[in-house]
Write an enzyme that holds these catalytic residues in place. Sequence first.
Site, mmCIF file in Angstrom:
data_model
loop_
_atom_site.group_PDB
_atom_site.id
_atom_site.type_symbol
_atom_site.label_atom_id
_atom_site.label_comp_id
_atom_site.label_asym_id
_atom_site.label_seq_id
_atom_site.Cartn_x
_atom_site.Cartn_y
_atom_site.Cartn_z
ATOM 1 N N ARG A 92 -31.376 5.398 26.800
ATOM 2 C CA ARG A 92 -32.635 5.596 27.617
ATOM 3 C C ARG A 92 -33.104 7.041 27.480
ATOM 4 O O ARG A 92 -34.460 7.218 27.572
ATOM 5 C CB ARG A 92 -32.110 5.398 28.921
ATOM 6 C CG ARG A 92 -33.157 5.565 29.956
ATOM 7 C CD ARG A 92 -34.113 4.565 30.289
ATOM 8 N NE ARG A 92 -35.175 4.826 31.235
ATOM 9 C CZ ARG A 92 -36.061 4.042 31.402
ATOM 10 N NH1 ARG A 92 -36.295 2.898 30.713
ATOM 11 N NH2 ARG A 92 -37.043 4.461 32.340
ATOM 12 N N LYS B 279 -23.218 14.046 31.702
ATOM 13 C CA LYS B 279 -23.798 13.317 30.675
ATOM 14 C C LYS B 279 -25.494 13.310 31.215
ATOM 15 O O LYS B 279 -26.165 13.760 30.118
ATOM 16 C CB LYS B 279 -23.500 11.858 30.609
ATOM 17 C CG LYS B 279 -24.710 10.954 29.928
ATOM 18 C CD LYS B 279 -24.003 9.505 29.928
ATOM 19 C CE LYS B 279 -24.328 8.732 30.948
ATOM 20 N NZ LYS B 279 -25.772 8.183 30.922
ATOM 21 N N ARG C 147 -36.673 -1.267 33.498
ATOM 22 C CA ARG C 147 -36.586 -0.043 33.251
ATOM 23 C C ARG C 147 -37.846 0.274 32.463
ATOM 24 O O ARG C 147 -37.918 0.732 31.346
ATOM 25 C CB ARG C 147 -35.428 0.292 32.319
ATOM 26 C CG ARG C 147 -34.169 -0.093 33.016
ATOM 27 C CD ARG C 147 -32.700 0.658 32.390
ATOM 28 N NE ARG C 147 -32.618 2.034 32.892
ATOM 29 C CZ ARG C 147 -31.718 2.956 32.580
ATOM 30 N NH1 ARG C 147 -30.791 2.282 31.561
ATOM 31 N NH2 ARG C 147 -31.649 3.778 32.812
ATOM 32 N N PRO C 148 -38.968 0.241 33.143
ATOM 33 C CA PRO C 148 -40.326 0.419 32.482
ATOM 34 C C PRO C 148 -40.525 2.154 32.321
ATOM 35 O O PRO C 148 -39.510 2.770 32.908
ATOM 36 C CB PRO C 148 -41.339 -0.061 33.551
ATOM 37 C CG PRO C 148 -40.500 0.052 34.838
ATOM 38 C CD PRO C 148 -39.030 -0.356 34.448
ATOM 39 N N ARG D 26 -19.867 5.236 26.153
ATOM 40 C CA ARG D 26 -21.369 6.090 26.048
ATOM 41 C C ARG D 26 -21.177 7.045 27.245
ATOM 42 O O ARG D 26 -22.081 7.984 27.104
ATOM 43 C CB ARG D 26 -22.201 4.871 26.455
ATOM 44 C CG ARG D 26 -22.701 4.137 25.327
ATOM 45 C CD ARG D 26 -23.876 3.210 25.942
ATOM 46 N NE ARG D 26 -24.860 4.057 26.325
ATOM 47 C CZ ARG D 26 -25.666 3.781 27.444
ATOM 48 N NH1 ARG D 26 -25.667 2.404 27.761
ATOM 49 N NH2 ARG D 26 -26.643 4.477 27.843
ATOM 50 N N ASP E 121 -43.569 3.509 32.927
ATOM 51 C CA ASP E 121 -44.925 3.592 33.371
ATOM 52 C C ASP E 121 -45.352 5.048 34.058
ATOM 53 O O ASP E 121 -46.353 5.752 33.799
ATOM 54 C CB ASP E 121 -45.423 2.373 34.038
ATOM 55 C CG ASP E 121 -44.483 2.262 35.282
ATOM 56 O OD1 ASP E 121 -43.214 2.353 35.314
ATOM 57 O OD2 ASP E 121 -44.938 1.889 36.331
ATOM 58 N N LEU E 122 -44.075 5.222 34.763
ATOM 59 C CA LEU E 122 -44.575 6.815 35.577
ATOM 60 C C LEU E 122 -44.430 7.882 34.517
ATOM 61 O O LEU E 122 -45.022 8.790 34.691
ATOM 62 C CB LEU E 122 -43.369 6.799 36.619
ATOM 63 C CG LEU E 122 -43.257 5.788 37.519
ATOM 64 C CD1 LEU E 122 -42.214 6.061 38.543
ATOM 65 C CD2 LEU E 122 -44.555 5.455 38.470
HETATM 66 C C1 EPZ Z 1 -31.624 7.816 35.167
HETATM 67 O O1 EPZ Z 1 -31.991 6.885 34.555
HETATM 68 C C2 EPZ Z 1 -30.011 8.038 34.866
HETATM 69 N N1 EPZ Z 1 -29.971 8.135 33.472
HETATM 70 C C3 EPZ Z 1 -29.152 6.608 35.156
HETATM 71 O O2 EPZ Z 1 -28.047 6.670 34.965
HETATM 72 C C4 EPZ Z 1 -29.325 6.533 36.884
HETATM 73 O O3 EPZ Z 1 -28.925 5.446 37.046
HETATM 74 C C5 EPZ Z 1 -30.939 6.713 37.250
HETATM 75 O O4 EPZ Z 1 -31.441 7.905 36.804
HETATM 76 C C6 EPZ Z 1 -31.120 6.700 38.567
HETATM 77 O O5 EPZ Z 1 -30.240 7.718 39.273
HETATM 78 C C7 EPZ Z 1 -30.085 9.186 32.881
HETATM 79 O O6 EPZ Z 1 -30.283 10.455 33.514
HETATM 80 C C8 EPZ Z 1 -29.911 9.493 31.373
HETATM 81 P P1 EPZ Z 1 -35.101 6.194 37.031
HETATM 82 P P2 EPZ Z 1 -33.558 6.521 34.642
HETATM 83 O O7 EPZ Z 1 -36.294 6.553 36.384
HETATM 84 O O8 EPZ Z 1 -34.459 7.852 34.351
HETATM 85 C C9 EPZ Z 1 -38.090 2.675 38.184
HETATM 86 C C10 EPZ Z 1 -25.964 6.070 33.938
HETATM 87 O O9 EPZ Z 1 -25.228 5.174 34.157
HETATM 88 N N2 EPZ Z 1 -39.189 3.274 37.273
HETATM 89 O O10 EPZ Z 1 -34.654 7.306 38.334
HETATM 90 O O11 EPZ Z 1 -33.988 5.716 33.697
HETATM 91 C C11 EPZ Z 1 -36.839 2.237 37.345
HETATM 92 O O12 EPZ Z 1 -37.087 0.788 36.953
HETATM 93 C C12 EPZ Z 1 -27.425 5.639 33.982
HETATM 94 O O13 EPZ Z 1 -25.386 7.127 33.475
HETATM 95 C C13 EPZ Z 1 -40.463 2.935 37.144
HETATM 96 O O14 EPZ Z 1 -40.495 1.782 37.823
HETATM 97 O O15 EPZ Z 1 -33.861 5.899 36.199
HETATM 98 C C14 EPZ Z 1 -35.608 2.247 38.488
HETATM 99 O O16 EPZ Z 1 -36.014 0.991 39.344
HETATM 100 C C15 EPZ Z 1 -27.763 4.345 34.247
HETATM 101 N N3 EPZ Z 1 -40.911 3.359 36.204
HETATM 102 C C16 EPZ Z 1 -36.010 3.463 39.528
HETATM 103 O O17 EPZ Z 1 -37.467 3.934 38.916
HETATM 104 C C17 EPZ Z 1 -40.661 4.417 35.472
HETATM 105 O O18 EPZ Z 1 -41.650 5.075 34.595
HETATM 106 C C18 EPZ Z 1 -35.155 4.735 39.109
HETATM 107 O O19 EPZ Z 1 -35.123 4.827 37.871
HETATM 108 C C19 EPZ Z 1 -39.413 5.077 35.445
HETATM 109 C C20 EPZ Z 1 -38.482 4.413 36.409
#
Ligand code: EPZ
Length: 418
Positions: free
Chosen positions: A92, A22, A121-122, A397, A124-125
Amino acid sequence: MDKYIISGGRRLEGSVGIQTAKNAVLPILAAAVLTDEPVRVLNVPDITDVRNMVKILACLGCGAEYVGNDIIVNGSTADSCEIPRALAHELRSSVFLLGSVISRFRRAKIAYPGGCDIGLRPVDLHLAGLKRLGVGITESNGYILCECDRLTGNEIMLDCPSVGATENIMLAAVKAEGVTVIKNAAREPEIEDVQNFLNALGARVRGAGSGTIRIDGVKKLGGAEYQPIADRIEAGTFAIAVAMCGGEAELVGANAENISSLLHKLRENGCKLRVKNDRIFIRSDRRPVAVKSVETQPYPGFPTDLQAQMTALCTVCSGNSIVTENLFETRFKYVPELRRMGADITVVDRSAFVRGVERLRGATTVAHDLRGGAALVVAALAAEGESEVLGIEHIDRGYAAFEYKLAGLGAKIKRVGI
Ligand code: EPZ
């Protein structure tokens, strides 16, 4: 709205095919907007997140349709740069479209993304990275508005190795003028898959899987037929189910390397594991032994998406475990549901303290998110007696044909409407 009715306490035995990932398919579908040539993504799982992504592509004016198990996207007809709130809120991955829509239109308007309620889940990055490429960003009334005259390559240092931010910046940079270097990039296997897909279109991306990704902008991209990687989280979920219920199964089409952190823990639990090419054989013939601790980390650490399922396994191990969630703030919503089944778990801040019990007992539980829901199903399969799991639209989902695959392993599970 459906629910599962599960009769637990049965061993799992047999062979199960692993779906296409996915979390690779979603960014790849978003990337298809970058080219005017047709893209065919092969063997796509029929899950709600993918169906919603197809709706979003159609809303942008792209041709996007299922052909058998594949999805064909025709980006040449794209004529809108706006993603409405209702759709953006569904998943997302809608945020990944920022990069590709800006690359195509130099504009983008997208409501804040949705997805599992597992933390703040901000984005900002994502936005900081796009700004480094020359994008002007304003946020108003729940929408993110992006505009730029051109996209110019730059060096981007991510504060944390965000999967989505890494992918979004990759999509924005592939047709930017000049070179982009992403430092502290996420290293998940899905990132490498997005790189391979983009290069199949004619992009020039290198370094995915390491912490530094280099993208040399190109003027035009072509089309491609592409088979994304196997879903490591689905494979891990089935492996944990066998470990928890007892039995012996073969996971077909799985990549053991991509879940090596989990397989290492399952060996500690006492499971017998064997890997041969794209098949993982797992056998569990006695009560699992508790692992002292599980700490979720960015790849290649223990995946946060298997945290809930692993905690469920810990509840029936001999001994005690501590599971710590380091990535998301509220990813223990499933714990009160497991306690209803007799689990002995206490959550303090980001850690769940688990005291193993001999057996869980069947109960009615409610799924609050995708992976927490999967954990409740795994727990119900192992529990004594009958369980009901409500809220399984969350599970739909991310897991295609979940009950059919589990029934194929001998589980007594059925879906009923409520
Ligand atoms: C991806 O989400 C996955 N979703 C998530 O899988 C997965 O849990 C996550 O990566 C971590 O591996 C998809 O690929 C569609 P992140 P993503 O940005 O991109 C912080 C599932 O169950 N962060 O790596 O949203 C954030 O808050 C889903 O299949 C910021 O602070 O995850 C978190 O603490 C759930 N600012 C950390 O980074 C930002 O701009 C990791 O988030 C972005 C993220």
